[in-house]
Design an enzyme around this catalytic site. Structure first.
Site, PDB file in Angstrom:
ATOM      1  N   SER A  89      24.221 -23.720  29.238  1.00 19.10           N
ATOM      2  CA  SER A  89      24.756 -22.510  28.629  1.00 19.10           C
ATOM      3  C   SER A  89      26.003 -22.022  29.380  1.00 19.10           C
ATOM      4  O   SER A  89      26.989 -22.739  29.460  1.00 19.10           O
ATOM      5  CB  SER A  89      23.658 -21.436  28.567  1.00 19.10           C
ATOM      6  OG  SER A  89      24.061 -20.342  27.778  1.00 19.10           O
ATOM      7  N   ASP A  92      20.910 -24.000  17.777  1.00 17.15           N
ATOM      8  CA  ASP A  92      21.186 -23.068  18.872  1.00 17.15           C
ATOM      9  C   ASP A  92      21.663 -21.734  18.301  1.00 17.15           C
ATOM     10  O   ASP A  92      22.689 -21.673  17.620  1.00 17.15           O
ATOM     11  CB  ASP A  92      22.251 -23.668  19.797  1.00 17.15           C
ATOM     12  CG  ASP A  92      22.372 -22.935  21.125  1.00 17.15           C
ATOM     13  OD1 ASP A  92      22.179 -21.703  21.148  1.00 17.15           O
ATOM     14  OD2 ASP A  92      22.674 -23.590  22.134  1.00 17.15           O
ATOM     15  N   HIS A 138      18.257 -22.866  21.776  1.00 17.04           N
ATOM     16  CA  HIS A 138      18.973 -22.666  23.038  1.00 17.04           C
ATOM     17  C   HIS A 138      18.010 -22.876  24.214  1.00 17.04           C
ATOM     18  O   HIS A 138      17.643 -21.939  24.928  1.00 17.04           O
ATOM     19  CB  HIS A 138      19.595 -21.272  23.083  1.00 17.04           C
ATOM     20  CG  HIS A 138      20.660 -21.118  24.130  1.00 17.04           C
ATOM     21  ND1 HIS A 138      21.848 -21.806  24.079  1.00 17.04           N
ATOM     22  CD2 HIS A 138      20.711 -20.370  25.267  1.00 17.04           C
ATOM     23  CE1 HIS A 138      22.577 -21.476  25.124  1.00 17.04           C
ATOM     24  NE2 HIS A 138      21.905 -20.610  25.864  1.00 17.04           N
TER      25      HIS A 138
END
Length: 254
Positions: A131, A201, A234
């Protein structure tokens, strides 16, 4: 474990008003279980810390890799309405046009470079992350190719591999214009990069990872691999980490 602080003014911002001290959290180290052949700094995502990733990395079948897992500074984050949490840089809306917080990015990747600077000369060096950590890893790749940080100071580390999971490259749209010299093009062409991104995501949309990889390829990064995962949000899953392991083993021989 260690704590380190950096003054961003020491990064050569040239502005007294930009002077601020950034306090990094604890750094967790996973020692290699066999011959030390590579060292990778692995960077957590927003609001996380180095400890959680160090535990996951410790269980990977990569016995020749030393993992260094730092913890980002705690800072107000625009995307969270100014709420303070661990973050490598400040981020508002995701954008390919340019990072809003070049100073924060430069300070964090200088900290990462410093962690790698004391490794033995015969050990291959890499950076990976998830991320926002992936954004830092990919930004480090761009600085390595250009030979300098965003503020113009020389980038000192010879990177051999970069991994970005569920991430994006800040300022990806402007990268092609910055890889102009022969040296920069040669460095870009030499660096293997692995992108992994889930198609579902909801935090860093898939299109940002995909477009970042395409923009790095068009800027001259020849060894970019992009892996997509159907149904993945995610987070990471064992299949993804298995492919990361295979890719690192191939690229680093570790």
């Amino acid at each position: 474990m260690s704590k380190m602080s950096y003054s961003s003014a020491s990064m050569g911002s040239g502005s007294r008003t930009a002077r601020r001290t950034v306090e990094f959290g604890r750094t967790y180290v996973v020692r290699p279980k066999a011959k030390h052949q590579a060292t990778i700094v692995w960077l957590h995502g927003l609001g996380d810390n180095g400890s959680s990733w160090s535990q996951l990395l410790d269980n990977l079948p990569l016995p020749n890799i030393k993992w260094i897992c730092p913890t980002a500074p705690t800072r107000p984050v625009t995307a969270l309405g100014g709420f303070p949490c661990t973050a490598w840089f400040d981020e508002g809306e995701l954008s390919e046009d340019g990072p809003n917080d070049v100073e924060g990015l430069d300070t964090s990747i200088a900290h990462i470079a410093n962690l790698l600077s004391t490794e033995p000369s015969d050990v291959k060096l890499g950076i990976g992350g998830f991320s926002m950590g992936a954004a830092c890893a990919l930004y480090s790749a761009a600085c390595f190719a250009q030979g300098k940080y965003g503020n113009g100071n020389p980038y000192p580390i010879n990177l051999k591999a970069v991994v970005g999971l569920s991430g994006w490259l800040p300022g990806a749209r402007n990268l092609r214009n910055k890889i102009g010299s022969n040296d920069a093009a040669r460095r870009a062409a030499s660096l293997p990069i692995l992108f992994c991104h889930g198609q579902c995501d909801e935090v860093v949309p898939y299109k940002y990872g995909e477009r970042s990889s395409q923009m790095m390829i068009s800027a001259g990064f020849r060894y970019v691999t992009f892996k997509s995962y159907d149904g993945l949000g995610h987070y990471t899953v064992p299949k993804e980490m298995e492919e990361v392991c295979q890719w690192l083993h191939t690229r680093l021989g570790a």
